[in-house]
Design a protein around this motif. Structure first.
Motif, PDB file in Angstrom:
ATOM      1  N   GLY A   1       0.998  -1.254  -0.201  1.00 40.12           N
ATOM      2  CA  GLY A   1      -0.035  -0.020   0.021  1.00 40.12           C
ATOM      3  C   GLY A   1       0.900   1.289  -0.241  1.00 40.12           C
ATOM      4  N   SER A   2       1.917   1.179  -0.576  1.00 39.73           N
ATOM      5  CA  SER A   2       3.009   2.472  -0.530  1.00 39.73           C
ATOM      6  C   SER A   2       2.524   3.389  -1.506  1.00 39.73           C
ATOM      7  N   SER A   3       2.901   4.396  -1.173  1.00 45.17           N
ATOM      8  CA  SER A   3       2.416   5.742  -2.186  1.00 45.17           C
ATOM      9  C   SER A   3       3.269   5.702  -3.236  1.00 45.17           C
ATOM     10  N   ILE A   4       4.326   4.963  -3.248  1.00 46.70           N
ATOM     11  CA  ILE A   4       5.466   4.822  -4.642  1.00 46.70           C
ATOM     12  C   ILE A   4       4.824   3.827  -5.425  1.00 46.70           C
ATOM     13  N   SER A   5       4.821   4.098  -6.526  1.00 45.24           N
ATOM     14  CA  SER A   5       4.165   3.217  -7.519  1.00 45.24           C
ATOM     15  C   SER A   5       5.062   1.851  -7.711  1.00 45.24           C
ATOM     16  N   PRO A   6       4.560   0.690  -7.597  1.00 45.33           N
ATOM     17  CA  PRO A   6       5.086  -0.597  -7.668  1.00 45.33           C
ATOM     18  C   PRO A   6       6.370  -0.670  -8.802  1.00 45.33           C
ATOM     19  N   LYS A   7       5.972  -0.082  -9.996  1.00 51.14           N
ATOM     20  CA  LYS A   7       6.970  -0.068 -11.128  1.00 51.14           C
ATOM     21  C   LYS A   7       8.135   0.636 -10.473  1.00 51.14           C
ATOM     22  N   ILE A   8       7.956   1.778 -10.080  1.00 51.07           N
ATOM     23  CA  ILE A   8       9.133   2.487  -9.698  1.00 51.07           C
ATOM     24  C   ILE A   8       9.968   1.945  -8.352  1.00 51.07           C
ATOM     25  N   SER A   9       9.072   1.206  -7.544  1.00 54.40           N
ATOM     26  CA  SER A   9       9.661   0.566  -6.501  1.00 54.40           C
ATOM     27  C   SER A   9      10.636  -0.617  -7.098  1.00 54.40           C
ATOM     28  N   VAL A  10      10.191  -1.264  -8.185  1.00 48.67           N
ATOM     29  CA  VAL A  10      11.129  -2.292  -8.813  1.00 48.67           C
ATOM     30  C   VAL A  10      12.314  -1.780  -9.394  1.00 48.67           C
ATOM     31  N   LEU A  11      12.246  -0.333  -9.925  1.00 53.86           N
ATOM     32  CA  LEU A  11      13.344   0.455 -10.607  1.00 53.86           C
ATOM     33  C   LEU A  11      14.196   0.783  -9.391  1.00 53.86           C
ATOM     34  N   ILE A  12      13.749   1.074  -8.241  1.00 53.51           N
ATOM     35  CA  ILE A  12      14.824   1.497  -7.181  1.00 53.51           C
ATOM     36  C   ILE A  12      15.522   0.165  -6.709  1.00 53.51           C
ATOM     37  N   LEU A  13      14.774  -0.980  -6.601  1.00 51.91           N
ATOM     38  CA  LEU A  13      15.555  -2.004  -5.988  1.00 51.91           C
ATOM     39  C   LEU A  13      16.556  -2.462  -6.943  1.00 51.91           C
ATOM     40  N   ALA A  14      16.224  -2.442  -8.194  1.00 53.25           N
ATOM     41  CA  ALA A  14      17.113  -2.673  -9.331  1.00 53.25           C
ATOM     42  C   ALA A  14      18.434  -1.822  -9.418  1.00 53.25           C
ATOM     43  N   GLY A  15      18.156  -0.658  -9.277  1.00 54.56           N
ATOM     44  CA  GLY A  15      19.421   0.274  -8.771  1.00 54.56           C
ATOM     45  C   GLY A  15      20.247  -0.005  -7.702  1.00 54.56           C
ATOM     46  N   ILE A  16      19.495  -0.441  -6.753  1.00 55.63           N
ATOM     47  CA  ILE A  16      20.347  -0.710  -5.491  1.00 55.63           C
ATOM     48  C   ILE A  16      21.242  -1.905  -5.590  1.00 55.63           C
ATOM     49  N   ARG A  17      20.465  -2.847  -6.294  1.00 54.16           N
ATOM     50  CA  ARG A  17      21.384  -4.078  -6.705  1.00 54.16           C
ATOM     51  C   ARG A  17      22.500  -3.901  -7.430  1.00 54.16           C
ATOM     52  N   LEU A  18      22.478  -2.911  -8.236  1.00 54.94           N
ATOM     53  CA  LEU A  18      23.626  -2.674  -9.223  1.00 54.94           C
ATOM     54  C   LEU A  18      24.815  -2.018  -8.309  1.00 54.94           C
ATOM     55  N   ILE A  19      24.396  -0.912  -7.423  1.00 50.51           N
ATOM     56  CA  ILE A  19      25.221  -0.235  -6.834  1.00 50.51           C
ATOM     57  C   ILE A  19      25.941  -1.277  -5.469  1.00 50.51           C
ATOM     58  N   SER A  20      25.091  -2.254  -5.337  1.00 48.98           N
ATOM     59  CA  SER A  20      25.772  -3.243  -4.053  1.00 48.98           C
ATOM     60  C   SER A  20      26.623  -3.998  -4.848  1.00 48.98           C
ATOM     61  N   THR A  21      26.515  -4.384  -6.198  1.00 44.86           N
ATOM     62  CA  THR A  21      27.636  -5.347  -6.679  1.00 44.86           C
ATOM     63  C   THR A  21      28.879  -4.555  -6.780  1.00 44.86           C
ATOM     64  N   PHE A  22      28.973  -3.180  -6.965  1.00 46.68           N
ATOM     65  CA  PHE A  22      30.282  -2.378  -7.028  1.00 46.68           C
ATOM     66  C   PHE A  22      30.846  -2.605  -5.584  1.00 46.68           C
ATOM     67  N   GLY A  23      30.008  -2.493  -4.535  1.00 48.44           N
ATOM     68  CA  GLY A  23      30.721  -2.648  -3.300  1.00 48.44           C
ATOM     69  C   GLY A  23      31.571  -4.111  -3.210  1.00 48.44           C
ATOM     70  N   ALA A  24      30.509  -5.181  -3.737  1.00 49.45           N
ATOM     71  CA  ALA A  24      31.011  -6.504  -3.769  1.00 49.45           C
ATOM     72  C   ALA A  24      32.364  -6.543  -4.352  1.00 49.45           C
ATOM     73  N   SER A  25      32.479  -6.129  -5.389  1.00 51.12           N
ATOM     74  CA  SER A  25      33.853  -6.277  -6.409  1.00 51.12           C
ATOM     75  C   SER A  25      34.891  -5.454  -5.492  1.00 51.12           C
ATOM     76  N   GLY A  26      34.695  -4.588  -4.783  1.00 51.27           N
ATOM     77  CA  GLY A  26      35.672  -3.799  -3.957  1.00 51.27           C
ATOM     78  C   GLY A  26      36.207  -4.703  -2.713  1.00 51.27           C
ATOM     79  N   ILE A  27      35.722  -5.435  -2.091  1.00 55.52           N
ATOM     80  CA  ILE A  27      35.885  -6.026  -0.849  1.00 55.52           C
ATOM     81  C   ILE A  27      36.270  -7.583  -1.192  1.00 55.52           C
ATOM     82  N   MET A  28      35.683  -8.282  -2.152  1.00 59.68           N
ATOM     83  CA  MET A  28      35.657  -9.763  -2.226  1.00 59.68           C
ATOM     84  C   MET A  28      36.930 -10.428  -2.247  1.00 59.68           C
ATOM     85  N   ASP A  29      38.086  -9.788  -2.467  1.00 62.70           N
ATOM     86  CA  ASP A  29      39.695 -10.129  -2.253  1.00 62.70           C
ATOM     87  C   ASP A  29      40.222  -9.701  -1.367  1.00 62.70           C
TER      88      ASP A  29
END
Length: 523
Positions: free
Chosen positions: A333-361
């Protein structure tokens, strides 16, 4: 002189325990290596050459890793399609109608077919190679998108997802092995992390297309991904391990030189020699990979580790959340559109993978996986608590409708920093050459089975017990799985593949020690 004689006696003792053919082969290898080292050392003394210190560069390893990881982007296209496409197909705007039940099976059949692809891959990954296996995996994707583009009813979609699922089973097997075998020890974790970065980059791009453009444009955009992969990856080198396995030592050296950015083959003689230890073990146990995987205690331990990793990775519910993101946010029931919420999560995933690349080794994989698993459990519990208050307690949650999005954003961060990446790294690291193809395929089958259960189970649990029960189940698995994995997994940071295998395999440990001792004698 006394040191030399003592080392040779130790080597002779080991060789006598091997079969006659292996003894003769190893003897020839040692003699040729002794000759090579004596010659090289004399040349170094006379000419003062710096060839032995040639550093090379890793740009080709990164480039090959990115090109190979485009195959993971192909899989991202299949996954991201579900969230915007299924609501469209269930609406009045679609050319044909898909029911909720049919939509659930469209998602599930993809993961079921994944198991078939993993089984098929066992039979040809060591025969046609990692590169060709990856290239072949792109063909089902092209076929499936053409079927979806020209679909006239849900059966077209169903068949397309089944075909693309087979391609996924082949892809992950070959990709994990390829990335582990082309990378040096200091960047192996980073290279596998790049796989997730590429995957999330395309996921974000296609999620944006699905949000702002039509269903037809989404399908055409998705079709372009496997075409791009097939073109780019065809120019990349084959794994040097596979070339050694085929007895193509000269080609293996050329591939290794290209990947390491070196022009002098002498610099890589030691590396190639240690790689051959794994190949010798594979040739010695030829056609016994399944038997060795089951009967050898160290292989069984590695399988147990991988099962815990895959259980945590898949049964933490990420795939189910990914495929039902719009529905979950609609329920909040969030005021944010479900489609926009999907896009926000997709962007967060992308940013998180850069963090993983930096610390993994740089940071222990065991500790990273443990911390991320516990935090993921906390955030999933929070989402479950919100839906519990809303649907079971019937409390007024209008002031905290932002909570599911915030908790899932944090979940995505910790998931992609550790849980999403580390299982793939360890799958490529833990198993020796003689069981690797079978072991990784088995690991993927485990993952696909868990994924099928997770996706099918989400719909069943949500309808019959409540969506909050599903989230609490995922949280429980994430916590228990991460703790258990930490307890049984060895540390592999900063080690070559041969050193990792020697940690588990006493025979490999002795061979590696003698190989290095024989070199130290003549250096």
């Amino acid at each position: 002189m006394e040191k030399v004689n003592r080392s040779r006696m130790e080597m002779d003792t080991l060789l006598k325990t091997q079969d006659k053919n292996y003894e003769q082969m190893r003897s020839r290898d040692v003699q040729s290596q002794i000759k090579l080292y004596n010659t090289d050392w004399k040349e170094k003394e006379i000419t003062g050459s710096n060839a032995f210190r040639e550093k090379g560069n890793r740009s080709m390893q990164i480039l090959a890793g990115i090109a190979a990881s485009l195959s993971a982007a192909v899989l991202a296209a299949n996954t991201v399609w579900n969230s915007p496409a299924l609501p469209h197909l269930k609406s009045n705007h679609s050319n044909f109608f898909v029911t909720d039940s049919q939509g659930g099976w469209i998602i599930s059949i993809y993961h079921f077919a994944d198991i078939i692809g993993a089984l098929l891959n066992i039979f040809f990954i060591d025969r046609i190679g990692r590169k060709l296996s990856l290239l072949l995996s792109g063909i089902p994707a092209v076929i499936s998108w053409i079927l979806i583009i020209y679909a006239e009813n849900y059966l077209y979609i169903f068949i397309a997802k089944f075909i693309s699922g087979i391609g996924q089973g082949v892809t992950y097997n070959a990709l994990v092995i390829y990335l582990a075998e082309i990378a040096e020890k200091d960047i192996r974790g980073t290279l596998v992390s790049i796989m997730r970065t590429i995957q999330c980059l395309f996921y974000f791009g296609l999620a944006a297309v699905g949000t702002f453009f039509s269903y037809e444009i989404l399908n055409l955009s998705a079709l372009s991904v496997p075409v791009l992969f097939l073109i780019v990856f065809s120019f990349m080198p084959e794994s040097p391990y596979f070339l050694l396995l085929q007895g193509r030592d000269e080609d293996a050296m050329k591939s290794l030189m290209k990947l390491r950015g070196m022009s002098d083959s002498k610099t890589l003689t030691v590396d190639l020699g240690e790689m051959k230890l794994d190949i010798e073990d594979k040739q010695k146990h030829k056609n016994n990979s399944l038997k060795d995987l089951i009967l050898k205690s160290y292989n069984r331990k590695c399988l147990a580790i991988v099962m815990c990793l895959k259980l945590t990775q898949v049964m933490a519910g990420h795939s189910a959340i990914l495929n039902n993101t719009q529905e979950i946010f609609s329920l909040s029931g969030s005021s944010i559109s479900p489609k926009i919420s999907v896009l926000i999560l997709a962007g967060i995933r992308l940013i998180s993978t850069f963090g993983a690349s930096g610390i993994m080794d740089r940071i222990s994989k065991r500790i990273t996986f443990l911390v991320c698993g516990i935090l993921a459990a906390l955030f999933l519990t929070t989402v479950g608590l919100f839906f519990f208050l809303k649907f079971y307690v019937k409390a007024d949650v209008s002031s905290i409708t932002w909570l599911p999005l915030a908790a899932l954003v944090l979940f995505e961060i910790v998931y992609y920093v550790g849980i999403a990446v580390i299982p793939y790294i360890l799958q490529g690291e833990l198993f020796s050459m003689n069981v690797k193809g079978t072991a990784v395929a088995f690991s993927m089958i485990i993952g696909s089975t868990f994924s099928f259960i997770s996706n099918t189970g989400y719909n069943f649990i949500s309808r019959n017990a409540g969506v909050f029960v599903a989230f609490w189940f995922y949280a429980t698995v994430s916590f228990i799985g991460s703790v258990l994995t930490f307890w049984i997994t060895p540390e592999s940071n900063g080690k070559t593949l041969e050193e990792i295998h020697a940690m588990q395999n006493p025979e490999m440990k002795m061979k590696l020690e003698l190989e290095r001792k024989s070199r130290s004698v003549f250096s």
